[in-house]
Design a protein around this motif. Structure first.
Motif, PDB file in Angstrom:
ATOM      1  N   PHE A  36       0.824  -1.214   0.000  1.00  0.00           N
ATOM      2  CA  PHE A  36       0.000   0.000   0.000  1.00  0.00           C
ATOM      3  C   PHE A  36       0.860   1.268   0.000  1.00  0.00           C
ATOM      4  N   GLY A  37       2.106   1.165  -0.387  1.00  0.00           N
ATOM      5  CA  GLY A  37       3.031   2.291  -0.332  1.00  0.00           C
ATOM      6  C   GLY A  37       2.561   3.534  -1.062  1.00  0.00           C
ATOM      7  N   THR A  38       1.839   3.371  -2.150  1.00  0.00           N
ATOM      8  CA  THR A  38       1.351   4.536  -2.897  1.00  0.00           C
ATOM      9  C   THR A  38      -0.153   4.731  -2.750  1.00  0.00           C
ATOM     10  N   CYS A  39      -0.819   3.835  -2.019  1.00  0.00           N
ATOM     11  CA  CYS A  39      -2.278   3.915  -1.846  1.00  0.00           C
ATOM     12  C   CYS A  39      -2.600   4.929  -0.752  1.00  0.00           C
ATOM     13  N   ARG A  40      -3.460   5.883  -1.074  1.00  0.00           N
ATOM     14  CA  ARG A  40      -3.832   6.876  -0.072  1.00  0.00           C
ATOM     15  C   ARG A  40      -5.323   6.875   0.244  1.00  0.00           C
ATOM     16  N   PHE A  41      -6.087   5.987  -0.429  1.00  0.00           N
ATOM     17  CA  PHE A  41      -7.528   5.902  -0.146  1.00  0.00           C
ATOM     18  C   PHE A  41      -8.025   4.501  -0.452  1.00  0.00           C
ATOM     19  N   ILE A  42      -8.876   3.974   0.426  1.00  0.00           N
ATOM     20  CA  ILE A  42      -9.555   2.698   0.174  1.00  0.00           C
ATOM     21  C   ILE A  42     -10.987   2.839   0.663  1.00  0.00           C
ATOM     22  N   ASP A  43     -11.934   2.345  -0.136  1.00  0.00           N
ATOM     23  CA  ASP A  43     -13.336   2.427   0.293  1.00  0.00           C
ATOM     24  C   ASP A  43     -13.846   1.047   0.696  1.00  0.00           C
ATOM     25  N   SER A  44     -15.127   0.967   1.032  1.00  0.00           N
ATOM     26  CA  SER A  44     -15.692  -0.291   1.524  1.00  0.00           C
ATOM     27  C   SER A  44     -15.655  -1.387   0.466  1.00  0.00           C
ATOM     28  N   THR A  45     -15.812  -1.020  -0.792  1.00  0.00           N
ATOM     29  CA  THR A  45     -15.734  -2.024  -1.850  1.00  0.00           C
ATOM     30  C   THR A  45     -14.330  -2.605  -1.922  1.00  0.00           C
ATOM     31  N   GLY A  46     -13.336  -1.740  -1.822  1.00  0.00           N
ATOM     32  CA  GLY A  46     -11.954  -2.213  -1.827  1.00  0.00           C
ATOM     33  C   GLY A  46     -11.681  -3.146  -0.662  1.00  0.00           C
ATOM     34  N   LEU A  47     -12.162  -2.778   0.526  1.00  0.00           N
ATOM     35  CA  LEU A  47     -11.989  -3.642   1.689  1.00  0.00           C
ATOM     36  C   LEU A  47     -12.670  -4.991   1.470  1.00  0.00           C
ATOM     37  N   GLY A  48     -13.882  -4.946   0.923  1.00  0.00           N
ATOM     38  CA  GLY A  48     -14.613  -6.191   0.695  1.00  0.00           C
ATOM     39  C   GLY A  48     -13.903  -7.121  -0.270  1.00  0.00           C
ATOM     40  N   VAL A  49     -13.333  -6.561  -1.304  1.00  0.00           N
ATOM     41  CA  VAL A  49     -12.617  -7.382  -2.288  1.00  0.00           C
ATOM     42  C   VAL A  49     -11.357  -7.982  -1.669  1.00  0.00           C
ATOM     43  N   ILE A  50     -10.676  -7.226  -0.834  1.00  0.00           N
ATOM     44  CA  ILE A  50      -9.486  -7.770  -0.168  1.00  0.00           C
ATOM     45  C   ILE A  50      -9.880  -8.907   0.772  1.00  0.00           C
ATOM     46  N   VAL A  51     -10.986  -8.731   1.512  1.00  0.00           N
ATOM     47  CA  VAL A  51     -11.438  -9.784   2.422  1.00  0.00           C
ATOM     48  C   VAL A  51     -11.842 -11.033   1.647  1.00  0.00           C
ATOM     49  N   SER A  52     -12.598 -10.867   0.566  1.00  0.00           N
ATOM     50  CA  SER A  52     -13.013 -12.051  -0.206  1.00  0.00           C
ATOM     51  C   SER A  52     -11.806 -12.727  -0.851  1.00  0.00           C
ATOM     52  N   SER A  53     -10.829 -11.947  -1.278  1.00  0.00           N
ATOM     53  CA  SER A  53      -9.602 -12.525  -1.838  1.00  0.00           C
ATOM     54  C   SER A  53      -8.829 -13.267  -0.757  1.00  0.00           C
ATOM     55  N   TYR A  54      -8.825 -12.707   0.442  1.00  0.00           N
ATOM     56  CA  TYR A  54      -8.162 -13.364   1.572  1.00  0.00           C
ATOM     57  C   TYR A  54      -8.772 -14.739   1.830  1.00  0.00           C
ATOM     58  N   LYS A  55     -10.098 -14.809   1.809  1.00  0.00           N
ATOM     59  CA  LYS A  55     -10.775 -16.095   2.038  1.00  0.00           C
ATOM     60  C   LYS A  55     -10.367 -17.114   0.982  1.00  0.00           C
ATOM     61  N   LYS A  56     -10.295 -16.678  -0.265  1.00  0.00           N
ATOM     62  CA  LYS A  56      -9.899 -17.601  -1.340  1.00  0.00           C
ATOM     63  C   LYS A  56      -8.448 -18.045  -1.167  1.00  0.00           C
ATOM     64  N   CYS A  57      -7.597 -17.148  -0.726  1.00  0.00           N
ATOM     65  CA  CYS A  57      -6.195 -17.509  -0.487  1.00  0.00           C
ATOM     66  C   CYS A  57      -6.081 -18.527   0.638  1.00  0.00           C
ATOM     67  N   VAL A  58      -6.817 -18.306   1.714  1.00  0.00           N
ATOM     68  CA  VAL A  58      -6.781 -19.241   2.850  1.00  0.00           C
ATOM     69  C   VAL A  58      -7.290 -20.613   2.420  1.00  0.00           C
ATOM     70  N   ASN A  72      -3.885   7.105   7.097  1.00  0.00           N
ATOM     71  CA  ASN A  72      -5.309   7.100   6.735  1.00  0.00           C
ATOM     72  C   ASN A  72      -5.801   5.697   6.403  1.00  0.00           C
ATOM     73  N   VAL A  73      -5.029   4.978   5.616  1.00  0.00           N
ATOM     74  CA  VAL A  73      -5.437   3.623   5.226  1.00  0.00           C
ATOM     75  C   VAL A  73      -5.374   2.691   6.439  1.00  0.00           C
ATOM     76  N   ARG A  74      -4.341   2.839   7.257  1.00  0.00           N
ATOM     77  CA  ARG A  74      -4.245   2.006   8.469  1.00  0.00           C
ATOM     78  C   ARG A  74      -5.444   2.233   9.372  1.00  0.00           C
ATOM     79  N   LYS A  75      -5.884   3.493   9.503  1.00  0.00           N
ATOM     80  CA  LYS A  75      -7.022   3.803  10.360  1.00  0.00           C
ATOM     81  C   LYS A  75      -8.289   3.084   9.880  1.00  0.00           C
ATOM     82  N   ILE A  76      -8.480   2.996   8.573  1.00  0.00           N
ATOM     83  CA  ILE A  76      -9.641   2.270   8.020  1.00  0.00           C
ATOM     84  C   ILE A  76      -9.581   0.806   8.428  1.00  0.00           C
ATOM     85  N   PHE A  77      -8.406   0.214   8.320  1.00  0.00           N
ATOM     86  CA  PHE A  77      -8.263  -1.194   8.721  1.00  0.00           C
ATOM     87  C   PHE A  77      -8.486  -1.356  10.221  1.00  0.00           C
ATOM     88  N   GLU A  78      -8.045  -0.375  11.013  1.00  0.00           N
ATOM     89  CA  GLU A  78      -8.238  -0.453  12.458  1.00  0.00           C
ATOM     90  C   GLU A  78      -9.718  -0.303  12.817  1.00  0.00           C
TER      91      GLU A  78
END
Length: 89
Positions: A36-58, A72-78
């Protein structure tokens, strides 16, 4: 495998990310480091896709770890308690 996240990770980019990760998993990769070095914004859709991708990886025996989160991005994850799901390095 390292995946560099886009500067703005929202609904427009989420679909492409989902397909990219799905392709990598079908190709035999199951562990990813999302940079996320260059990422400065993530929305709920982005979070959802990361979570669903995580499930598939697991399911495939792998995982997703995160790195380079700015404040800012860390705060969203927190706030969403996803810091308890993902290893952040």
């Amino acid at each position: 495998m390292i995946i560099e996240m886009p500067e703005l990770f929202s609904v427009e980019e989420a679909g492409q990310f989902r397909e990219t990760v799905r392709g990598y998993i079908l190709g035999g990769h199951s562990s990813f480091l999302l940079d996320f070095g260059t990422c400065r914004f993530i929305d709920s859709t982005g979070l959802g896709v990361i979570v669903s991708s995580y499930k598939k990886c697991v399911e495939a025996g792998g995982t997703i770890r995160l790195t380079g989160l700015n404040d800012n991005v860390r705060k969203i994850f927190e706030l969403t308690r996803l810091t308890h799901v993902f290893e952040i390095i």
